[in-house]
Motif scaffolding. Structure first.
Motif, PDB file in Angstrom:
ATOM      1  N   UNK A  19       0.904  -1.188  -0.005  1.00 33.11           N
ATOM      2  CA  UNK A  19       0.083  -0.075   0.352  1.00 33.11           C
ATOM      3  C   UNK A  19       0.814   1.306  -0.114  1.00 33.11           C
ATOM      4  N   UNK A  20       2.057   1.190   0.515  1.00 30.32           N
ATOM      5  CA  UNK A  20       3.005   2.323   0.547  1.00 30.32           C
ATOM      6  C   UNK A  20       3.202   2.487  -0.999  1.00 30.32           C
ATOM      7  N   UNK A  21       3.664   1.541  -1.760  1.00 29.38           N
ATOM      8  CA  UNK A  21       3.937   1.672  -3.151  1.00 29.38           C
ATOM      9  C   UNK A  21       2.638   2.343  -3.898  1.00 29.38           C
ATOM     10  N   UNK A  22       1.456   1.822  -3.506  1.00 31.02           N
ATOM     11  CA  UNK A  22       0.320   2.290  -4.268  1.00 31.02           C
ATOM     12  C   UNK A  22       0.127   3.705  -3.823  1.00 31.02           C
ATOM     13  N   UNK A  23       0.166   3.955  -2.601  1.00 29.41           N
ATOM     14  CA  UNK A  23       0.088   5.811  -2.204  1.00 29.41           C
ATOM     15  C   UNK A  23       0.935   6.381  -3.045  1.00 29.41           C
ATOM     16  N   UNK A  24       2.257   5.896  -3.224  1.00 29.98           N
ATOM     17  CA  UNK A  24       3.309   6.667  -4.168  1.00 29.98           C
ATOM     18  C   UNK A  24       2.530   6.910  -5.339  1.00 29.98           C
ATOM     19  N   UNK A  25       2.314   5.739  -6.087  1.00 30.08           N
ATOM     20  CA  UNK A  25       1.707   6.154  -7.603  1.00 30.08           C
ATOM     21  C   UNK A  25       0.603   6.755  -7.463  1.00 30.08           C
TER      22      UNK A  25
END
Length: 111
Positions: A14-20
């Motif tokens: 989810x951290x990666x998704x937040x960044x995207x």
């Protein structure tokens, strides 16, 4: 604009998704769901789907198998589509996902 609910919002995926999402103007994280407490995020975070303030157009789930029941209850009740990418489900849980998919759009994948 598509408002996203991030389930498991303090996790790595989810951290990666937040960044995207932060780079995409047509997406917005409306809130997060996580059983644990973490750092302050730029959106509200709730510990369960029973909180009445939760609103969004889609749920992206990278949480834990224990949250499946409440996630599906919320999604079916509110007719919110779900992307489920959590791993570790038993056969009974997978059957619950397939049953809920008869009522709402669900994309279910495991890594």
């Amino acid at each position: 604009m598509l408002n996203v609910i991030l389930s498991g919002c303090y996790g790595k995926m989810c951290s990666a998704i937040r960044e995207i999402i932060s780079t995409e103007p047509e997406f917005n994280v409306s809130c997060g769901i996580d059983m644990i407490e973490g750092a302050q995020l730029p959106f509200p975070v709730y510990q369960s789907y029973s909180d009445s303030r939760i609103q969004g157009d889609i749920i992206i789930d990278f949480s834990r198998p224990e949250l499946l029941g409440s996630l599906l209850d919320y999604a079916v009740r509110t007719k919110t589509p779900v992307v489920i990418a959590t791993t570790g489900f038993n056969k009974s849980a997978v059957a619950e996902i397939h049953e809920a998919a008869k009522k709402i759009p669900i994309f279910f994948t495991a890594n």
